[in-house]
Design a protein around this motif. Structure first.
Motif, PDB file in Angstrom:
ATOM      1  N   ARG A   1       0.844  -1.186   0.000  1.00 21.15           N
ATOM      2  CA  ARG A   1       0.000   0.000   0.000  1.00 21.15           C
ATOM      3  C   ARG A   1       0.879   1.235   0.000  1.00 21.15           C
ATOM      4  NH1 ARG A   1      -4.568   2.443   4.145  1.00 21.15           N
ATOM      5  NH2 ARG A   1      -2.726   2.987   5.378  1.00 21.15           N
ATOM      6  N   LEU A   2       0.711   2.051  -1.026  1.00 25.88           N
ATOM      7  CA  LEU A   2       1.428   3.314  -1.123  1.00 25.88           C
ATOM      8  C   LEU A   2       0.581   4.426  -0.521  1.00 25.88           C
ATOM      9  CD1 LEU A   2       2.798   3.100  -4.780  1.00 25.88           C
ATOM     10  CD2 LEU A   2       3.762   2.141  -2.676  1.00 25.88           C
ATOM     11  N   SER A   3       1.271   5.380   0.075  1.00 20.84           N
ATOM     12  CA  SER A   3       0.603   6.556   0.623  1.00 20.84           C
ATOM     13  C   SER A   3       1.229   7.810   0.031  1.00 20.84           C
ATOM     14  CB  SER A   3       0.733   6.604   2.147  1.00 20.84           C
ATOM     15  OG  SER A   3       0.129   5.484   2.749  1.00 20.84           O
ATOM     16  N   CYS A   4       0.425   8.854  -0.070  1.00 16.51           N
ATOM     17  CA  CYS A   4       0.906  10.143  -0.561  1.00 16.51           C
ATOM     18  C   CYS A   4       0.336  11.226   0.341  1.00 16.51           C
ATOM     19  CB  CYS A   4       0.483  10.357  -2.003  1.00 16.51           C
ATOM     20  SG  CYS A   4       0.887  11.981  -2.654  1.00 16.51           S
TER      21      CYS A   4
ATOM     22  N   ARG B   1      -0.207  18.280 -12.798  1.00 17.69           N
ATOM     23  CA  ARG B   1       0.834  19.299 -12.849  1.00 17.69           C
ATOM     24  C   ARG B   1       1.761  19.320 -11.647  1.00 17.69           C
ATOM     25  NH1 ARG B   1      -3.454  24.216 -12.790  1.00 17.69           N
ATOM     26  NH2 ARG B   1      -4.257  22.910 -14.455  1.00 17.69           N
ATOM     27  N   TYR B   2       1.370  18.671 -10.575  1.00 16.91           N
ATOM     28  CA  TYR B   2       2.225  18.628  -9.388  1.00 16.91           C
ATOM     29  C   TYR B   2       2.629  17.188  -9.147  1.00 16.91           C
ATOM     30  CZ  TYR B   2       0.230  23.237  -8.664  1.00 16.91           C
ATOM     31  OH  TYR B   2      -0.158  24.534  -8.833  1.00 16.91           O
ATOM     32  N   TRP B   3       3.917  16.990  -8.771  1.00 14.49           N
ATOM     33  CA  TRP B   3       4.457  15.643  -8.678  1.00 14.49           C
ATOM     34  C   TRP B   3       5.267  15.453  -7.404  1.00 14.49           C
ATOM     35  CZ3 TRP B   3       3.099  12.307 -12.519  1.00 14.49           C
ATOM     36  CH2 TRP B   3       2.545  12.888 -13.663  1.00 14.49           C
ATOM     37  N   GLY B   4       5.176  14.256  -6.848  1.00 16.37           N
ATOM     38  CA  GLY B   4       6.062  13.877  -5.759  1.00 16.37           C
ATOM     39  C   GLY B   4       7.365  13.317  -6.302  1.00 16.37           C
ATOM     40  N   GLN B   5       8.276  12.981  -5.399  1.00 20.19           N
ATOM     41  CA  GLN B   5       9.589  12.482  -5.799  1.00 20.19           C
ATOM     42  C   GLN B   5       9.559  11.019  -6.195  1.00 20.19           C
ATOM     43  OE1 GLN B   5      12.539  14.340  -6.103  1.00 20.19           O
ATOM     44  NE2 GLN B   5      10.991  15.940  -5.994  1.00 20.19           N
ATOM     45  N   GLY B   6       8.576  10.288  -5.732  1.00 20.28           N
ATOM     46  CA  GLY B   6       8.442   8.895  -6.131  1.00 20.28           C
ATOM     47  C   GLY B   6       8.908   7.922  -5.066  1.00 20.28           C
ATOM     48  N   THR B   7       8.379   6.711  -5.144  1.00 12.95           N
ATOM     49  CA  THR B   7       8.782   5.626  -4.265  1.00 12.95           C
ATOM     50  C   THR B   7       8.951   4.365  -5.110  1.00 12.95           C
ATOM     51  OG1 THR B   7       8.232   4.429  -2.215  1.00 12.95           O
ATOM     52  CG2 THR B   7       6.389   5.002  -3.653  1.00 12.95           C
TER      53      THR B   7
ATOM     54  N   VAL C   1       9.137   3.071 -10.421  1.00 12.22           N
ATOM     55  CA  VAL C   1       9.030   4.189  -9.481  1.00 12.22           C
ATOM     56  C   VAL C   1       7.614   4.742  -9.588  1.00 12.22           C
ATOM     57  CG1 VAL C   1       9.832   6.493  -8.874  1.00 12.22           C
ATOM     58  CG2 VAL C   1      11.471   4.755  -9.626  1.00 12.22           C
ATOM     59  N   TYR C   2       6.944   4.784  -8.457  1.00 16.35           N
ATOM     60  CA  TYR C   2       5.555   5.250  -8.425  1.00 16.35           C
ATOM     61  C   TYR C   2       5.519   6.679  -7.911  1.00 16.35           C
ATOM     62  CZ  TYR C   2       3.696   0.671  -9.530  1.00 16.35           C
ATOM     63  OH  TYR C   2       3.374  -0.498 -10.183  1.00 16.35           O
ATOM     64  N   ASN C   3       4.918   7.551  -8.710  1.00 16.35           N
ATOM     65  CA  ASN C   3       4.798   8.964  -8.359  1.00 16.35           C
ATOM     66  C   ASN C   3       3.343   9.312  -8.089  1.00 16.35           C
ATOM     67  OD1 ASN C   3       7.192   8.953 -10.594  1.00 16.35           O
ATOM     68  ND2 ASN C   3       7.564  10.460  -9.015  1.00 16.35           N
ATOM     69  N   CYS C   4       3.163  10.064  -7.036  1.00 15.56           N
ATOM     70  CA  CYS C   4       1.865  10.669  -6.743  1.00 15.56           C
ATOM     71  C   CYS C   4       1.773  11.981  -7.519  1.00 15.56           C
ATOM     72  CB  CYS C   4       1.780  10.907  -5.236  1.00 15.56           C
ATOM     73  SG  CYS C   4       0.284  11.712  -4.673  1.00 15.56           S
ATOM     74  N   ALA C   5       0.564  12.351  -7.937  1.00 17.34           N
ATOM     75  CA  ALA C   5       0.399  13.576  -8.702  1.00 17.34           C
ATOM     76  C   ALA C   5      -0.942  14.220  -8.395  1.00 17.34           C
ATOM     77  CB  ALA C   5       0.511  13.289 -10.197  1.00 17.34           C
TER      78      ALA C   5
END
Length: 121
Positions: A19-22, A109-115, A93-97
């Motif tokens: 489970r990924l969280s952002c 248009r907005y992105w996290g660094q990734g996991t 690599v999974y990015n939240c956006a």
């Protein structure tokens, strides 16, 4: 501006779950759809899932339908990606956006660094 920080990645065997969280912050968050993308070396970034602000609608890539579930907790400013029945091809690599429309990948248009998610066979 919206700031996004992902967590929850790791190494898992095929058939397993993660489970990924952002965690999100920022003054425009209240009007943002949220989504998850993934990227593997040599491939373009791929849309995985998206969810509208109130969570009424969700969108999934065909490759993850029935296995992944996106959800959000607006009280905690957090979006989740539950990944079940993982396959080696889910590695990446999974990015939240965040963006205005959940079902339009090009508008995020907005992105996290990734996991990093790694699935072994």
């Amino acid at each position: 501006q919206v700031q996004l920080v992902e967590s929850g990645g790791g190494l898992v065997q095929a058939g397993g779950s993660l489970r990924l969280s952002c965690a999100a912050s920022g003054r425009t968050l209240s009007t943002s759809a949220m989504g998850w993308f993934r990227q593997t070396p040599g491939k373009e970034r791929e849309f995985v899932a998206g969810i509208t602000w109130i969570g009424a609608s969700t969108y999934y890539a065909d490759s993850v339908k029935g296995r992944f579930t996106i959800s959000r907790d607006n009280a905690k400013n957090t979006v989740y990606l539950q990944m079940n029945s993982l396959k080696p091809e889910d590695t990446g690599v999974y990015n939240c956006a965040a963006g205005p429309r959940a079902g339009v990948p090009s508008e995020y248009r907005y992105w996290g660094q990734g996991t990093q998610v790694s699935v072994s066979s």
